[in-house]
Write a protein that holds these residues in place. Structure first.
Motif, PDB file in Angstrom:
ATOM      1  N   VAL A  57     -43.773  -8.335 -30.597  1.00 39.27           N
ATOM      2  CA  VAL A  57     -44.398  -9.503 -29.973  1.00 39.27           C
ATOM      3  C   VAL A  57     -45.774  -9.772 -30.580  1.00 39.27           C
ATOM      4  O   VAL A  57     -46.164 -10.928 -30.798  1.00 39.27           O
ATOM      5  N   ILE A  58     -46.531  -8.716 -30.891  1.00 42.27           N
ATOM      6  CA  ILE A  58     -47.851  -8.903 -31.494  1.00 42.27           C
ATOM      7  C   ILE A  58     -47.729  -9.566 -32.859  1.00 42.27           C
ATOM      8  O   ILE A  58     -48.480 -10.500 -33.188  1.00 42.27           O
ATOM      9  N   ARG A  59     -46.796  -9.109 -33.673  1.00 40.86           N
ATOM     10  CA  ARG A  59     -46.600  -9.737 -34.988  1.00 40.86           C
ATOM     11  C   ARG A  59     -46.232 -11.206 -34.843  1.00 40.86           C
ATOM     12  O   ARG A  59     -46.710 -12.060 -35.586  1.00 40.86           O
ATOM     13  N   LEU A  92     -44.155 -17.659 -25.188  1.00 45.16           N
ATOM     14  CA  LEU A  92     -43.418 -18.009 -26.400  1.00 45.16           C
ATOM     15  C   LEU A  92     -42.208 -18.889 -26.083  1.00 45.16           C
ATOM     16  O   LEU A  92     -41.883 -19.811 -26.830  1.00 45.16           O
ATOM     17  N   ARG A  93     -41.542 -18.614 -24.966  1.00 47.90           N
ATOM     18  CA  ARG A  93     -40.426 -19.469 -24.555  1.00 47.90           C
ATOM     19  C   ARG A  93     -40.902 -20.882 -24.259  1.00 47.90           C
ATOM     20  O   ARG A  93     -40.299 -21.875 -24.701  1.00 47.90           O
ATOM     21  N   ALA A  94     -41.988 -20.982 -23.483  1.00 48.29           N
ATOM     22  CA  ALA A  94     -42.525 -22.307 -23.140  1.00 48.29           C
ATOM     23  C   ALA A  94     -42.993 -23.042 -24.393  1.00 48.29           C
ATOM     24  O   ALA A  94     -42.806 -24.264 -24.516  1.00 48.29           O
ATOM     25  N   LYS A  95     -43.589 -22.310 -25.327  1.00 49.29           N
ATOM     26  CA  LYS A  95     -44.054 -22.931 -26.562  1.00 49.29           C
ATOM     27  C   LYS A  95     -42.884 -23.435 -27.396  1.00 49.29           C
ATOM     28  O   LYS A  95     -42.954 -24.519 -27.992  1.00 49.29           O
ATOM     29  N   ALA A  96     -41.793 -22.671 -27.473  1.00 54.15           N
ATOM     30  CA  ALA A  96     -40.616 -23.116 -28.214  1.00 54.15           C
ATOM     31  C   ALA A  96     -40.039 -24.387 -27.598  1.00 54.15           C
ATOM     32  O   ALA A  96     -39.640 -25.318 -28.316  1.00 54.15           O
ATOM     33  N   LEU A  97     -40.004 -24.451 -26.268  1.00 51.32           N
ATOM     34  CA  LEU A  97     -39.507 -25.657 -25.591  1.00 51.32           C
ATOM     35  C   LEU A  97     -40.437 -26.838 -25.838  1.00 51.32           C
ATOM     36  O   LEU A  97     -39.974 -27.967 -26.094  1.00 51.32           O
ATOM     37  N   SER A 126     -45.922 -11.945 -22.629  1.00 52.54           N
ATOM     38  CA  SER A 126     -46.143 -12.886 -23.730  1.00 52.54           C
ATOM     39  C   SER A 126     -44.908 -13.710 -24.038  1.00 52.54           C
ATOM     40  O   SER A 126     -45.012 -14.851 -24.486  1.00 52.54           O
ATOM     41  N   VAL A 127     -43.732 -13.134 -23.806  1.00 49.73           N
ATOM     42  CA  VAL A 127     -42.515 -13.835 -24.183  1.00 49.73           C
ATOM     43  C   VAL A 127     -42.326 -15.091 -23.343  1.00 49.73           C
ATOM     44  O   VAL A 127     -41.701 -16.062 -23.784  1.00 49.73           O
TER      45      VAL A 127
END
Length: 392
Positions: A269-271, A81-86, A77-78
């Motif tokens: 990660v779930i939270r 999350l990394r791609a989404k932050a970018l 999942s991370v």
């Protein structure tokens, strides 16, 4: 209209200005800068977007740095999350030219053509990153549901290879969807005559250039198709799917009582993913209205009310791209701990000491959580023994 104005000036014996006169060669177009709806957007770009861009940059850069910590290694999942932050970082900061344009009044003779002729490409980049952020939120939400429903077997499906495959597919379709709008948007320039008043001599007239965006009538079907596709594939479908996933999470799972099924990292990660999903539903859900209206009208003859609503929803999308890091801080004690440790470690001058702090971050917090759980179990055991003795 230009020739008619010049003829009127000639009738009134108003001569053209000399080239040496300091009159503005480039001006803003009234419809895109001074009219009520455009003025609303200009105000938002001037006063709200600069601090929003600073917060977005600080939050998403910090999130990207924290995601690099060894604590998150092994989590599929991370990567989402990394791609989404970018993607969020690009989405908000792609408005930089618009912010500069909002603050350049009167118009800059140098910047104005740069802004307008790059506008279609910058908008495409912004839309690609926004589309990716939405689909990545959906993917990480689906993965969270799979983790909750089948915690012992979901890793067979949610592998790192599958994650990178989904990232590539998401990027490919985002580009195909949004790059198709570039040929349909035309940037035109026109000239308008204006009077230039001088102190000691009679007024003269001069011509100024202005730029504006227009839709190619021959490619209107392309715009309509893209708007409808965006409404269903980027707004409605992800929103409904995330809503269903959220209901499943609430019914199947308690974030306060995860038990021993999940590791501390998986709980963190779930939270983070659940909070991302809820903020997306709240701030991106209303976009269905504007995309529906754009699909029906092809972006033409937009009334003032719809125009203002569109600006408000665009602002909500920018807020949604800015707040994930701060939502994580609010919703996840583990993420707060990781952020504190990361900042503390990078304030340490000794390199070995810094690496030691970073490597021990997750272990220390996990041990602390275990101690709290043991203390709670000990208290429960003592209370049960006391109650048994009392009954005897």
């Amino acid at each position: 209209s230009f020739l008619k104005s010049v003829q009127n000036f000639t009738t009134m014996d108003i001569l053209p200005c000399n080239e040496s006169e300091q009159f503005p060669r480039v001006i803003h177009h009234d419809d895109s800068y001074y009219m009520p709806c455009a003025a609303t957007e200009i105000s938002i770009l001037r006063w709200i977007f600069p601090p929003l861009m600073l917060l977005c940059t600080a939050g998403n850069v910090l999130a990207l740095l924290i995601y690099r910590m060894s604590y998150f290694d092994g989590s599929s999942s991370v990567h989402f999350l990394r791609a989404k932050a970018l993607a969020n970082l690009i989405f908000v900061n792609s408005r930089l030219f618009e912010v500069i344009h909002a603050w350049t009044d009167p118009a800059s003779e140098t910047f104005e053509p740069i802004y307008w002729y790059s506008r279609s490409y910058v908008m495409a980049i912004s839309n690609i990153s926004g589309t990716m952020a939405t689909w990545l939120t959906l993917l990480v939400t689906i993965e969270t549901v799979m983790c909750i429903i089948m915690p012992f077997t979901f890793r067979q499906y949610c592998t790192v290879k599958m994650t990178w495959t989904m990232l590539a597919i998401t990027f490919f379709f985002s580009c195909c969807l949004n790059l198709s709008l570039i040929p349909a948007q035309l940037i035109k320039s026109a000239w308008t005559p204006n009077l230039f008043f001088r102190k000691e001599t009679p007024p003269c007239w001069y011509s100024s250039e202005f730029f504006y965006a227009d839709n190619d009538p021959e490619l209107r079907i392309v715009q309509t198709t893209v708007y409808w596709t965006t409404m269903f594939a980027v707004v409605m479908l992800p929103t409904v799917a995330m809503l269903v996933c959220s209901i499943i999470i609430v019914r199947q799972f308690s974030l306060k009582a995860m038990g021993e099924t999940f590791s501390q990292r998986r709980k963190c990660v779930i939270r983070m993913t659940v909070s991302t999903t809820l903020s997306h539903l709240l701030l991106e859900g209303p976009a269905v209205l504007t995309y529906s209206f754009a699909a029906l009208t092809s972006g033409q003859n937009v009334e003032f009310l719809w125009c203002v609503i569109n600006h408000a929803i665009n602002l909500a999308s920018a807020v949604n791209a800015t707040i994930p890091f701060f939502v994580f801080l609010l919703c996840s004690e583990q993420f707060r701990h990781m952020t504190t440790v990361y900042i503390k470690a990078h304030m340490e001058r000794d390199k070995d000491r810094r690496q030691h702090i970073l490597s021990q971050a997750g272990i220390r917090y996990s041990a602390r959580s275990v101690n709290r759980a043991n203390d709670h179990n000990d208290r429960s055991t003592i209370e049960s023994k006391f109650m048994s003795a009392a009954r005897l």
